[in-house]
Design a protein around this motif. Structure first.
Motif, PDB file in Angstrom:
ATOM      1  N   SER A 186       8.803  39.233 -30.747  1.00  0.00           N
ATOM      2  CA  SER A 186       7.747  40.013 -31.393  1.00  0.00           C
ATOM      3  C   SER A 186       7.596  39.602 -32.854  1.00  0.00           C
ATOM      4  CB  SER A 186       8.070  41.503 -31.307  1.00  0.00           C
ATOM      5  OG  SER A 186       9.120  41.829 -32.205  1.00  0.00           O
ATOM      6  N   LYS A 187       6.434  39.914 -33.425  1.00  0.00           N
ATOM      7  CA  LYS A 187       6.219  39.653 -34.847  1.00  0.00           C
ATOM      8  C   LYS A 187       7.211  40.437 -35.693  1.00  0.00           C
ATOM      9  CE  LYS A 187       1.305  38.590 -34.934  1.00  0.00           C
ATOM     10  NZ  LYS A 187      -0.011  39.017 -35.455  1.00  0.00           N
ATOM     11  N   LEU A 188       7.539  41.662 -35.244  1.00  0.00           N
ATOM     12  CA  LEU A 188       8.483  42.467 -36.018  1.00  0.00           C
ATOM     13  C   LEU A 188       9.856  41.810 -36.102  1.00  0.00           C
ATOM     14  CD1 LEU A 188       7.749  46.214 -35.164  1.00  0.00           C
ATOM     15  CD2 LEU A 188       7.274  44.972 -37.278  1.00  0.00           C
ATOM     16  N   THR A 189      10.299  41.187 -35.016  1.00  0.00           N
ATOM     17  CA  THR A 189      11.580  40.480 -35.064  1.00  0.00           C
ATOM     18  C   THR A 189      11.491  39.299 -36.017  1.00  0.00           C
ATOM     19  OG1 THR A 189      12.257  41.174 -32.856  1.00  0.00           O
ATOM     20  CG2 THR A 189      13.262  39.175 -33.709  1.00  0.00           C
ATOM     21  N   ASP A 190      10.396  38.578 -35.961  1.00  0.00           N
ATOM     22  CA  ASP A 190      10.190  37.451 -36.874  1.00  0.00           C
ATOM     23  C   ASP A 190      10.204  37.953 -38.319  1.00  0.00           C
ATOM     24  OD1 ASP A 190       9.743  34.837 -37.638  1.00  0.00           O
ATOM     25  OD2 ASP A 190       7.720  34.718 -36.830  1.00  0.00           O
ATOM     26  N   TYR A 191       9.502  39.051 -38.584  1.00  0.00           N
ATOM     27  CA  TYR A 191       9.485  39.632 -39.921  1.00  0.00           C
ATOM     28  C   TYR A 191      10.879  40.086 -40.339  1.00  0.00           C
ATOM     29  CZ  TYR A 191       4.356  39.902 -39.463  1.00  0.00           C
ATOM     30  OH  TYR A 191       3.031  39.619 -39.290  1.00  0.00           O
ATOM     31  N   ALA A 192      11.642  40.652 -39.409  1.00  0.00           N
ATOM     32  CA  ALA A 192      12.995  41.115 -39.722  1.00  0.00           C
ATOM     33  C   ALA A 192      13.865  39.958 -40.187  1.00  0.00           C
ATOM     34  CB  ALA A 192      13.617  41.806 -38.506  1.00  0.00           C
ATOM     35  N   VAL A 193      13.741  38.813 -39.548  1.00  0.00           N
ATOM     36  CA  VAL A 193      14.512  37.636 -39.964  1.00  0.00           C
ATOM     37  C   VAL A 193      14.106  37.221 -41.377  1.00  0.00           C
ATOM     38  CG1 VAL A 193      14.935  35.183 -39.486  1.00  0.00           C
ATOM     39  CG2 VAL A 193      14.940  36.837 -37.606  1.00  0.00           C
ATOM     40  N   VAL A 194      12.817  37.235 -41.665  1.00  0.00           N
ATOM     41  CA  VAL A 194      12.326  36.875 -42.994  1.00  0.00           C
ATOM     42  C   VAL A 194      12.856  37.862 -44.042  1.00  0.00           C
ATOM     43  CG1 VAL A 194      10.245  36.664 -44.443  1.00  0.00           C
ATOM     44  CG2 VAL A 194      10.271  35.698 -42.127  1.00  0.00           C
ATOM     45  N   VAL A 195      12.791  39.152 -43.737  1.00  0.00           N
ATOM     46  CA  VAL A 195      13.265  40.184 -44.672  1.00  0.00           C
ATOM     47  C   VAL A 195      14.763  40.046 -44.920  1.00  0.00           C
ATOM     48  CG1 VAL A 195      13.641  42.680 -44.913  1.00  0.00           C
ATOM     49  CG2 VAL A 195      11.393  41.810 -44.237  1.00  0.00           C
ATOM     50  N   LEU A 196      15.535  39.823 -43.866  1.00  0.00           N
ATOM     51  CA  LEU A 196      16.982  39.659 -44.032  1.00  0.00           C
ATOM     52  C   LEU A 196      17.310  38.412 -44.854  1.00  0.00           C
ATOM     53  CD1 LEU A 196      18.098  40.727 -40.463  1.00  0.00           C
ATOM     54  CD2 LEU A 196      18.688  41.898 -42.601  1.00  0.00           C
ATOM     55  N   ALA A 197      16.602  37.334 -44.622  1.00  0.00           N
ATOM     56  CA  ALA A 197      16.819  36.107 -45.407  1.00  0.00           C
ATOM     57  C   ALA A 197      16.479  36.362 -46.876  1.00  0.00           C
ATOM     58  CB  ALA A 197      15.997  34.959 -44.847  1.00  0.00           C
ATOM     59  N   ARG A 198      15.406  37.103 -47.124  1.00  0.00           N
ATOM     60  CA  ARG A 198      15.021  37.402 -48.502  1.00  0.00           C
ATOM     61  C   ARG A 198      16.041  38.335 -49.155  1.00  0.00           C
ATOM     62  NH1 ARG A 198      13.130  34.701 -52.089  1.00  0.00           N
ATOM     63  NH2 ARG A 198      11.680  33.941 -50.554  1.00  0.00           N
ATOM     64  N   LEU A 199      16.555  39.314 -48.412  1.00  0.00           N
ATOM     65  CA  LEU A 199      17.607  40.181 -48.953  1.00  0.00           C
ATOM     66  C   LEU A 199      18.811  39.356 -49.390  1.00  0.00           C
ATOM     67  CD1 LEU A 199      17.764  43.356 -46.684  1.00  0.00           C
ATOM     68  CD2 LEU A 199      17.501  43.302 -49.162  1.00  0.00           C
ATOM     69  N   ASP A 200      19.169  38.371 -48.586  1.00  0.00           N
ATOM     70  CA  ASP A 200      20.292  37.502 -48.930  1.00  0.00           C
ATOM     71  C   ASP A 200      19.974  36.695 -50.188  1.00  0.00           C
ATOM     72  OD1 ASP A 200      22.903  36.169 -48.229  1.00  0.00           O
ATOM     73  OD2 ASP A 200      21.568  34.424 -48.158  1.00  0.00           O
ATOM     74  N   ALA A 201      18.775  36.156 -50.263  1.00  0.00           N
ATOM     75  CA  ALA A 201      18.390  35.323 -51.408  1.00  0.00           C
ATOM     76  C   ALA A 201      18.350  36.135 -52.699  1.00  0.00           C
ATOM     77  CB  ALA A 201      17.026  34.685 -51.149  1.00  0.00           C
ATOM     78  N   GLU A 202      17.881  37.364 -52.609  1.00  0.00           N
ATOM     79  CA  GLU A 202      17.762  38.199 -53.800  1.00  0.00           C
ATOM     80  C   GLU A 202      19.110  38.767 -54.219  1.00  0.00           C
ATOM     81  OE1 GLU A 202      14.975  38.495 -55.615  1.00  0.00           O
ATOM     82  OE2 GLU A 202      14.024  37.157 -54.193  1.00  0.00           O
ATOM     83  N   GLY A 203      19.983  39.043 -53.256  1.00  0.00           N
ATOM     84  CA  GLY A 203      21.281  39.649 -53.573  1.00  0.00           C
ATOM     85  C   GLY A 203      21.118  41.074 -54.066  1.00  0.00           C
ATOM     86  N   GLY A 204      22.129  41.887 -53.895  1.00  0.00           N
ATOM     87  CA  GLY A 204      22.098  43.264 -54.381  1.00  0.00           C
ATOM     88  C   GLY A 204      21.061  44.121 -53.683  1.00  0.00           C
TER      89      GLY A 204
END
Length: 162
Positions: A5-23
């Motif tokens: 689903s698009k939501l799963t794809d978005y979840a991967v993007v959000v998690l990757a961004r959370l990692d990149a941003e830190g905190g």
């Protein structure tokens, strides 16, 4: 065609961004950084928090952060969090009542090894495998970290076209 689903794809993007941003990061900040609509980011974060993939903190300094490193989050965990159990057919793992021809189906129960193989393959891929090297930070909401020389696009090309 088998497709997440698009939501799963978005979840991967959000998690990757959370990692990149830190905190801690807020949903509005993540929405701005990823190009995904804020209500969608909030929905994804809620599902991820419900299953323990992210930690949420309320209040003025609140937001979301990864509950564990990307290298410890399997793609199958994200799919389960957003879409539910991974199954190619309705009659998986002995389930009944999902098909009108189950009583006479000659392949009933034979999909289980296929489903197990798909689950195993998805469990063997971590989000660190998908996210690649550390990425630049987003300069929004006053929450930034040191930038990297390998910037990640705000959103994958596959999502931008949709």
């Amino acid at each position: 065609m088998l497709r997440l689903s698009k939501l799963t794809d978005y979840a991967v993007v959000v998690l990757a961004r959370l990692d990149a941003e830190g905190g801690m990061q807020t949903a509005p900040c993540l929405a701005q950084c990823t190009g995904i609509a804020e209500p969608t980011v909030a929905k994804v974060l809620k599902a991820l928090a419900h299953t323990g993939l992210v930690d949420g903190l309320r209040g003025a300094r609140g937001g979301y952060r990864l509950a564990r490193p990307l290298a410890e989050i399997a793609l199958s965990d994200v799919i389960l969090a957003v879409d539910g159990p991974i199954a190619l057919t309705a009659c998986v793992d002995g389930a009944s009542g999902g098909c009108e021809t189950e009583a006479t189906c000659p392949v009933r129960g034979r999909w289980d090894p296929v489903n197990e193989a798909v689950r195993g393959a998805l469990a063997s891929i971590t989000l660190a495998d998908l996210a690649g090297p550390a990425t630049r930070t987003c300069q929004s909401h006053g929450r930034t970290a040191a930038a990297s020389s390998n910037p990640l696009p705000a959103m994958p090309a596959s999502l931008a076209a949709e």
